[in-house]
Design an enzyme around this catalytic site. Structure first.
Site, PDB file in Angstrom:
ATOM      1  N   CYS A   2       0.832  -1.193   0.000  1.00 27.06           N
ATOM      2  CA  CYS A   2       0.000   0.000   0.000  1.00 27.06           C
ATOM      3  C   CYS A   2       0.869   1.247   0.000  1.00 27.06           C
ATOM      4  O   CYS A   2       2.097   1.171   0.134  1.00 27.06           O
ATOM      5  CB  CYS A   2      -0.934   0.016   1.215  1.00 27.06           C
ATOM      6  SG  CYS A   2      -0.200   0.649   2.745  1.00 27.06           S
ATOM      7  N   ARG A  52      -4.458   0.612  -0.662  1.00 31.10           N
ATOM      8  CA  ARG A  52      -3.951  -0.754  -0.651  1.00 31.10           C
ATOM      9  C   ARG A  52      -4.064  -1.427  -2.011  1.00 31.10           C
ATOM     10  O   ARG A  52      -5.075  -1.299  -2.703  1.00 31.10           O
ATOM     11  CB  ARG A  52      -4.714  -1.596   0.387  1.00 31.10           C
ATOM     12  CG  ARG A  52      -4.118  -2.986   0.604  1.00 31.10           C
ATOM     13  CD  ARG A  52      -4.694  -3.629   1.863  1.00 31.10           C
ATOM     14  NE  ARG A  52      -4.039  -4.882   2.149  1.00 31.10           N
ATOM     15  CZ  ARG A  52      -4.493  -6.079   1.729  1.00 31.10           C
ATOM     16  NH1 ARG A  52      -5.582  -6.142   1.001  1.00 31.10           N
ATOM     17  NH2 ARG A  52      -3.841  -7.188   2.033  1.00 31.10           N
ATOM     18  N   LEU A  53      -2.986  -2.132  -2.388  1.00 26.51           N
ATOM     19  CA  LEU A  53      -2.959  -2.998  -3.573  1.00 26.51           C
ATOM     20  C   LEU A  53      -3.053  -4.433  -3.078  1.00 26.51           C
ATOM     21  O   LEU A  53      -2.198  -4.896  -2.318  1.00 26.51           O
ATOM     22  CB  LEU A  53      -1.656  -2.797  -4.356  1.00 26.51           C
ATOM     23  CG  LEU A  53      -1.442  -3.684  -5.588  1.00 26.51           C
ATOM     24  CD1 LEU A  53      -2.448  -3.348  -6.674  1.00 26.51           C
ATOM     25  CD2 LEU A  53      -0.020  -3.519  -6.112  1.00 26.51           C
ATOM     26  N   ILE A  56      -2.157 -10.405  -1.193  1.00 30.03           N
ATOM     27  CA  ILE A  56      -2.462 -11.581  -0.378  1.00 30.03           C
ATOM     28  C   ILE A  56      -3.645 -11.265   0.529  1.00 30.03           C
ATOM     29  O   ILE A  56      -3.631 -10.278   1.272  1.00 30.03           O
ATOM     30  CB  ILE A  56      -1.256 -12.006   0.480  1.00 30.03           C
ATOM     31  CG1 ILE A  56      -0.107 -12.467  -0.416  1.00 30.03           C
ATOM     32  CG2 ILE A  56      -1.621 -13.103   1.455  1.00 30.03           C
ATOM     33  CD1 ILE A  56       1.153 -12.843   0.339  1.00 30.03           C
ATOM     34  N   SER A 376      12.540  -9.416  -9.984  1.00 30.61           N
ATOM     35  CA  SER A 376      13.614  -8.766 -10.728  1.00 30.61           C
ATOM     36  C   SER A 376      14.954  -9.044 -10.047  1.00 30.61           C
ATOM     37  O   SER A 376      15.000  -9.558  -8.922  1.00 30.61           O
ATOM     38  CB  SER A 376      13.340  -7.262 -10.825  1.00 30.61           C
ATOM     39  OG  SER A 376      14.195  -6.642 -11.756  1.00 30.61           O
TER      40      SER A 376
END
EC number: 6.3.5.4
Length: 646
Positions: A2, A52-53, A56, A376
């Site tokens: 987030c 928030r993204l 989970i 990455s």
């Protein structure tokens, strides 16, 4: 994952609705960090804002997250940016050792319970990337912390009205009025930026805003100043192999492979599809190959330019085919490159003069159409000795045998030699000590050139402001280890991780870096000098460890990354036109001598001198100044792109 914003007021009164609205509005500026769930929370003298993204367990881990032990069920409130990859193991340990009870299945409660039972020691047990703010209702204290390497950012500002911390600087600038912040430009930070091509932690270009440094935590109480403590100091304690023991060497290579396999496995934990960036080099290819073992449907992504010699697409495609991954490419045109610059600088918050962040922005945008998380290879060079400059002590070794006076004389002999003459640079650098000559991967301006460009140039503001304390910590280490140590605190966290976080989060994409894991660092930090660099290669031990993992065509390939043709584009075309516009329309003449910059651009266009790196450093600063100081340029900010259903 987030974007967070926390404000602790200095007023003895409870927070007002006006202040809550101000925090909510400021937090909305980082909606790209969390388009799935925005909100605010307040109580007493603290306000928390978040976006928030969901990666989970969004159904049960809403933020702010409340937790407490028996009898104090809501003692702690958390806003958290990042991921804890060993949260399942931590939850098991907290249950067995302390009888901790959890209400959700996510990683946020693991942080709260760990802090309650283990205190600040909890930070050293977290494997992951994080920046969080945790309000303790009993102690009336905001506890903030950043991960050991600085993967996730946290800005901090204190004024007469209180203290705020946030994932993005623009949010703190937005509440500057409530805090009474000093938003004057820091001249020393400007000079540091011009030398280093980024603003070194903890500075920012605004005097009233700082960064909480990597590996540090802060305690903030209403009415008090933040108390900052460093909890992690990296050490490279080399453990030489027993002489003539190939078995011991192989065991060390096996340790590296095992640590990386474990780290990638934990970094793959997610309830969404995970992809990987693939530049064509050994680091990103290794991560992608290991990730394929956990997800055979892995998608890899790479980018390049139309100009020959500035693309790794062909190599990345071959690597993807070799490991069996589906591959997506994005070719960036000069027109796209120029058009995106204002938006990119807005996302950056602070200028970073690394052209590679532009293609990273575009490949992140492409990846977000398919996935929410990418892996990455950042950090491998700093941990395992991957930069060519790390081999410099080998070429300069003969100078170490000269008496100090004679060594300095060699430098004076080099001074009158013509610029570009073979051997001039070697003599000059050989006359300097490591502390004098090395301060990271970027130096584009000489002092003479800086004087011409910076009206407020001061000789006493030098790179040693940043590096001297670090060199004190590494006394007695081998020269490569000392250079790695400098890079962990400068180039890695000032450039590499800033562009990785900002350019992916700009596209609501979470980037994970398995090399920057405490267990991987523990193995890398014990490598002796000759297992990092030789006269013919870098990252020697890592290359040996990855022989069973990485395709042969990549294993010993020279490092390229995402090269950008700015040297050519600043001589003709859209980028040259843009440069003229930036210089001609800038109101930053009190900080930058625009006439000197114009002269550099003319010399570069004619081909008499390659000023591309110097020009890019200044032009990005002018663009930053237009966006954040003059406010003469308002970038068009894109809405987040959601992935297709796979």
């Amino acid at each position: 994952m987030c974007g967070l914003l926390a404000l602790v007021t200095d007023s003895s009164d409870e927070v007002s609705p006006t202040l809550v609205d101000a925090v909510s509005g400021a937090a909305s500026l980082m909606r790209h960090r969390g388009p799935d769930e925005p909100g605010t929370w307040h109580d007493g003298r603290v306000v928390l804002g978040f976006n928030r993204l969901s990666i989970i367990d969004i159904a049960h881990s809403h933020q702010p997250l409340r937790w407490g032990p028996d009898g104090q069920p809501d003692r702690y409130v958390l806003v958290f940016n990042g991921e804890i990859y060993n949260y399942l193991e931590l939850r098991d340990a907290l249950r067995s050792e302390h009888g901790a009870v959890f209400r959700t299945d996510g990683d946020g409660e693991a942080i709260l319970a760990a802090y309650h039972y283990w205190g600040t020691e909890a930070l050293t047990r977290l494997r992951g990337m994080f920046a969080f703010a945790l309000w303790d209702d009993v102690e009336q204290e905001l506890f903030c912390a950043r991960d050991p390497f600085g993967i996730k950012p946290l800005f901090m500002a204190t004024g007469p009205g209180g203290t705020a911390v946030g994932s993005e600087k623009k949010c703190l600038l937005d509440v500057a009025g409530q805090l009474g912040l000093d938003l004057g430009i820091d001249d020393r930070a400007v000079q540091h930026y011009t030398v280093l091509q980024y603003v070194p932690e903890p500075e920012t270009l605004h005097r009233g805003v700082q960064r909480l440094e990597s590996g540090s935590y802060a305690r903030i109480r209403p009415g008090g100043q933040p108390e900052v403590t460093r909890y992690f100091t990296p050490r490279f304690d080399a453990v030489p192999f027993p002489s003539s023991s190939p078995d011991a060497a192989q065991r060390r290579y096996d340790e590296i492979t095992a640590a990386l396999e474990d780290s990638v496995a934990k970094h793959m934990r997610a309830d969404v599809t995970v992809g990987a960036f693939l530049s064509g080099g050994i680091d990103s290819t290794a991560i992608a190959a290991l990730a394929m073992r956990h997800n055979p449907r892995l998608i890899t992504f790479t980018t390049g330019f139309e100009r020959e010699g500035f693309s790794e697409i062909d190599v990345a495609v071959a690597s993807a085919e070799a490991i069996g991954a589906r591959h997506v490419t994005k070719v960036v045109s000069q027109a796209e490159f120029v058009a995106a610059l204002p938006e990119i600088v807005w996302y950056l918050d602070e200028p970073v003069a690394d052209p590679a962040l532009v293609p990273l922005f575009f490949i992140a945008r492409e990846a977000r159409k398919h996935v929410k998380v990418v892996l990455s290879g950042e950090g491998a060079d700093e941990l395992f000795g991957g930069y060519t400059i790390y081999r410099e002590p080998l070429s300069l070794k003969p100078f170490d045998y000269l008496p100090p006076g004679l060594r300095k004389s060699v430098g004076k002999m080099a001074a009158p030699l013509p610029e570009g003459m073979r051997g001039k640079s070697l003599l000059h650098r050989g006359s300097l000590t490591l502390e004098e000559r090395y301060y990271g991967n970027a130096r584009s301006f000489s002092d003479e050139q800086l004087r011409a460009v910076l009206p407020r140039f001061r000789e006493d503001w030098t790179h040693t402001d940043v590096t001297a304390p670090l060199y004190t910590q590494s006394q007695g280490w081998d020269p490569v280890a000392r250079m790695q140590h400098i890079d962990l605190f400068t180039w890695l966290r000032g450039d590499i991780l800033v562009k990785a976080d900002k350019m992916t989060m700009a596209n609501s994409l979470e980037l994970r870096v398995p090399f920057l894991d405490p267990e991987v660092f523990a193995v890398a930090s014990r490598l002796p000098y000759d297992q990092k660099i030789t006269r013919t290669t870098t990252k020697y031990a890592l290359r040996r460890a990855l022989e069973p993992v990485v395709p042969a065509h990549v294993l010993n390939r020279p490092k390229l990354g995402f090269p950008v043709p700015i040297r050519h584009w600043l001589r003709a075309g859209e980028l040259l036109d843009w440069a003229h516009e930036m210089i001609g329309g800038s109101a930053a003449g009190d900080l930058i001598d625009l006439t000197a910059v114009r002269l550099m651009l003319d010399e570069h266009r004619r081909g008499t001198t390659d000023h591309s790196r110097r020009l890019w450093t200044v032009l990005i600063f002018l663009l930053w100044h237009a966006v954040f100081v003059e406010k003469s340029l308002t970038p068009q900010i894109s809405e987040p792109v959601y992935p297709v259903q796979l």
